[in-house]
Design a protein around this motif. Sequence first.
Motif, PDB file in Angstrom:
ATOM      1  N   TRP A 181     -44.256  94.906 -25.180  1.00  0.00           N
ATOM      2  CA  TRP A 181     -45.194  93.903 -25.676  1.00  0.00           C
ATOM      3  C   TRP A 181     -44.610  93.249 -26.909  1.00  0.00           C
ATOM      4  O   TRP A 181     -44.518  93.863 -27.973  1.00  0.00           O
ATOM      5  CB  TRP A 181     -46.543  94.549 -25.986  1.00  0.00           C
ATOM      6  CG  TRP A 181     -47.660  93.560 -26.097  1.00  0.00           C
ATOM      7  CD1 TRP A 181     -47.786  92.385 -25.435  1.00  0.00           C
ATOM      8  CD2 TRP A 181     -48.797  93.667 -26.941  1.00  0.00           C
ATOM      9  NE1 TRP A 181     -48.945  91.747 -25.795  1.00  0.00           N
ATOM     10  CE2 TRP A 181     -49.589  92.529 -26.727  1.00  0.00           C
ATOM     11  CE3 TRP A 181     -49.239  94.617 -27.852  1.00  0.00           C
ATOM     12  CZ2 TRP A 181     -50.781  92.299 -27.390  1.00  0.00           C
ATOM     13  CZ3 TRP A 181     -50.435  94.393 -28.507  1.00  0.00           C
ATOM     14  CH2 TRP A 181     -51.193  93.245 -28.274  1.00  0.00           C
ATOM     15  N   MET A 182     -44.166  92.007 -26.735  1.00  0.00           N
ATOM     16  CA  MET A 182     -43.548  91.284 -27.842  1.00  0.00           C
ATOM     17  C   MET A 182     -44.171  89.902 -27.989  1.00  0.00           C
ATOM     18  O   MET A 182     -44.747  89.380 -27.041  1.00  0.00           O
ATOM     19  CB  MET A 182     -42.038  91.209 -27.677  1.00  0.00           C
ATOM     20  CG  MET A 182     -41.548  90.573 -26.417  1.00  0.00           C
ATOM     21  SD  MET A 182     -39.773  90.729 -26.250  1.00  0.00           S
ATOM     22  CE  MET A 182     -39.634  92.243 -25.360  1.00  0.00           C
ATOM     23  N   LEU A 183     -44.038  89.372 -29.193  1.00  0.00           N
ATOM     24  CA  LEU A 183     -44.614  88.069 -29.485  1.00  0.00           C
ATOM     25  C   LEU A 183     -43.584  86.973 -29.235  1.00  0.00           C
ATOM     26  O   LEU A 183     -42.382  87.190 -29.418  1.00  0.00           O
ATOM     27  CB  LEU A 183     -45.069  88.017 -30.944  1.00  0.00           C
ATOM     28  CG  LEU A 183     -46.172  88.997 -31.323  1.00  0.00           C
ATOM     29  CD1 LEU A 183     -46.488  88.899 -32.807  1.00  0.00           C
ATOM     30  CD2 LEU A 183     -47.426  88.761 -30.496  1.00  0.00           C
ATOM     31  N   PRO A 184     -44.017  85.785 -28.866  1.00  0.00           N
ATOM     32  CA  PRO A 184     -43.078  84.678 -28.657  1.00  0.00           C
ATOM     33  C   PRO A 184     -42.520  84.182 -29.997  1.00  0.00           C
ATOM     34  O   PRO A 184     -43.111  84.403 -31.054  1.00  0.00           O
ATOM     35  CB  PRO A 184     -43.940  83.600 -27.989  1.00  0.00           C
ATOM     36  CG  PRO A 184     -45.327  83.895 -28.465  1.00  0.00           C
ATOM     37  CD  PRO A 184     -45.406  85.385 -28.618  1.00  0.00           C
ATOM     38  N   ALA A 185     -41.398  83.512 -29.923  1.00  0.00           N
ATOM     39  CA  ALA A 185     -40.787  82.930 -31.117  1.00  0.00           C
ATOM     40  C   ALA A 185     -41.682  81.819 -31.665  1.00  0.00           C
ATOM     41  O   ALA A 185     -42.312  81.091 -30.895  1.00  0.00           O
ATOM     42  CB  ALA A 185     -39.413  82.377 -30.784  1.00  0.00           C
ATOM     43  N   ILE A 186     -41.735  81.700 -32.994  1.00  0.00           N
ATOM     44  CA  ILE A 186     -42.534  80.616 -33.590  1.00  0.00           C
ATOM     45  C   ILE A 186     -41.649  79.549 -34.235  1.00  0.00           C
ATOM     46  O   ILE A 186     -42.153  78.511 -34.642  1.00  0.00           O
ATOM     47  CB  ILE A 186     -43.578  81.144 -34.593  1.00  0.00           C
ATOM     48  CG1 ILE A 186     -42.932  81.935 -35.717  1.00  0.00           C
ATOM     49  CG2 ILE A 186     -44.635  81.942 -33.880  1.00  0.00           C
ATOM     50  CD1 ILE A 186     -43.891  82.295 -36.847  1.00  0.00           C
ATOM     51  N   VAL A 187     -40.352  79.824 -34.350  1.00  0.00           N
ATOM     52  CA  VAL A 187     -39.387  78.814 -34.792  1.00  0.00           C
ATOM     53  C   VAL A 187     -38.153  78.950 -33.898  1.00  0.00           C
ATOM     54  O   VAL A 187     -37.927  80.010 -33.308  1.00  0.00           O
ATOM     55  CB  VAL A 187     -38.991  78.974 -36.290  1.00  0.00           C
ATOM     56  CG1 VAL A 187     -40.193  78.791 -37.203  1.00  0.00           C
ATOM     57  CG2 VAL A 187     -38.294  80.280 -36.557  1.00  0.00           C
ATOM     58  N   PRO A 188     -37.336  77.896 -33.804  1.00  0.00           N
ATOM     59  CA  PRO A 188     -36.136  77.992 -32.965  1.00  0.00           C
ATOM     60  C   PRO A 188     -35.067  78.881 -33.616  1.00  0.00           C
ATOM     61  O   PRO A 188     -35.042  79.064 -34.832  1.00  0.00           O
ATOM     62  CB  PRO A 188     -35.653  76.540 -32.868  1.00  0.00           C
ATOM     63  CG  PRO A 188     -36.216  75.862 -34.062  1.00  0.00           C
ATOM     64  CD  PRO A 188     -37.514  76.557 -34.378  1.00  0.00           C
ATOM     65  N   GLU A 189     -34.209  79.423 -32.783  1.00  0.00           N
ATOM     66  CA  GLU A 189     -33.084  80.208 -33.301  1.00  0.00           C
ATOM     67  C   GLU A 189     -32.186  79.298 -34.132  1.00  0.00           C
ATOM     68  O   GLU A 189     -31.803  78.212 -33.692  1.00  0.00           O
ATOM     69  CB  GLU A 189     -32.298  80.809 -32.141  1.00  0.00           C
ATOM     70  CG  GLU A 189     -31.082  81.593 -32.597  1.00  0.00           C
ATOM     71  CD  GLU A 189     -30.219  82.057 -31.437  1.00  0.00           C
ATOM     72  OE1 GLU A 189     -29.167  82.627 -31.711  1.00  0.00           O
ATOM     73  OE2 GLU A 189     -30.601  81.828 -30.274  1.00  0.00           O
ATOM     74  N   ASN A 190     -31.876  79.727 -35.343  1.00  0.00           N
ATOM     75  CA  ASN A 190     -31.053  78.920 -36.234  1.00  0.00           C
ATOM     76  C   ASN A 190     -30.583  79.812 -37.382  1.00  0.00           C
ATOM     77  O   ASN A 190     -31.408  80.282 -38.164  1.00  0.00           O
ATOM     78  CB  ASN A 190     -31.860  77.737 -36.764  1.00  0.00           C
ATOM     79  CG  ASN A 190     -31.064  76.812 -37.641  1.00  0.00           C
ATOM     80  OD1 ASN A 190     -30.362  77.242 -38.543  1.00  0.00           O
ATOM     81  ND2 ASN A 190     -31.187  75.517 -37.382  1.00  0.00           N
ATOM     82  N   PRO A 191     -29.257  80.049 -37.514  1.00  0.00           N
ATOM     83  CA  PRO A 191     -28.764  80.945 -38.556  1.00  0.00           C
ATOM     84  C   PRO A 191     -29.082  80.474 -39.981  1.00  0.00           C
ATOM     85  O   PRO A 191     -29.379  81.292 -40.847  1.00  0.00           O
ATOM     86  CB  PRO A 191     -27.247  80.990 -38.330  1.00  0.00           C
ATOM     87  CG  PRO A 191     -27.021  80.465 -36.961  1.00  0.00           C
ATOM     88  CD  PRO A 191     -28.180  79.585 -36.629  1.00  0.00           C
ATOM     89  N   VAL A 192     -29.037  79.176 -40.214  1.00  0.00           N
ATOM     90  CA  VAL A 192     -29.332  78.663 -41.562  1.00  0.00           C
ATOM     91  C   VAL A 192     -30.816  78.846 -41.867  1.00  0.00           C
ATOM     92  O   VAL A 192     -31.196  79.302 -42.955  1.00  0.00           O
ATOM     93  CB  VAL A 192     -28.906  77.181 -41.692  1.00  0.00           C
ATOM     94  CG1 VAL A 192     -29.333  76.613 -43.040  1.00  0.00           C
ATOM     95  CG2 VAL A 192     -27.401  77.045 -41.493  1.00  0.00           C
TER      96      VAL A 192
END
Length: 194
Positions: free
Chosen positions: A127-138
């Motif tokens: 049970w995991m939550l969806p991402a709320i921001v895009p993947e981005n190292p900076v």
Amino acid sequence: MHDLPETPAPAPGHFNLLGRVLHWAMAIGIMAMLFIGVGMMSSLSLRPWLIDLHQPLGIAILVLALLRLANRLLRAVPPLPASVPRWQAAAAHASHWLLYLMMIALPLLGWAVRSAGNWPVILMDGWMLPAIVPENPVLYAWLRLAHGIGAWLLFALLLGHIGAALVHAWIFRDGVFSSMARGSRTRVSRLPDN
């Protein structure tokens, strides 16, 4: 026939039961979270286990903070005693709203940190939550810094909050602390012994 103006309800002497339960449950959770966060930064061997604990506890704090905010907006709260100077009352109100902001913002920042680093927020197995921001190292680096600074700010706010509560409880004894520590009690008068 004239309508009589409604008399405003008297201000309560204590916070309602839900408000008190949420306050003390969150106090325990937030203090645990701060210690867990320090442990995550100082122990590589315990870090994975602490992260697994940190994530669901952070989301629980977010949910409780939203419930607490709704309760606070919908229910009357006891006023500060007249003996509290205006500047202290203003500081108390500002710090309470800043605490609400931090209790909501820090879990959201933590969730965003995990999302930007391309790690899911795992509440429990499967049970995991969806991402709320895009993947981005900076973005990850900036959000992680903001989360860390926010945790220190929350810690400072909590120290001030606890210090003020203890001053009201031990020095002023003006009912401010007891309004959150216990509910209203009805006194039962004793009958004289015969």
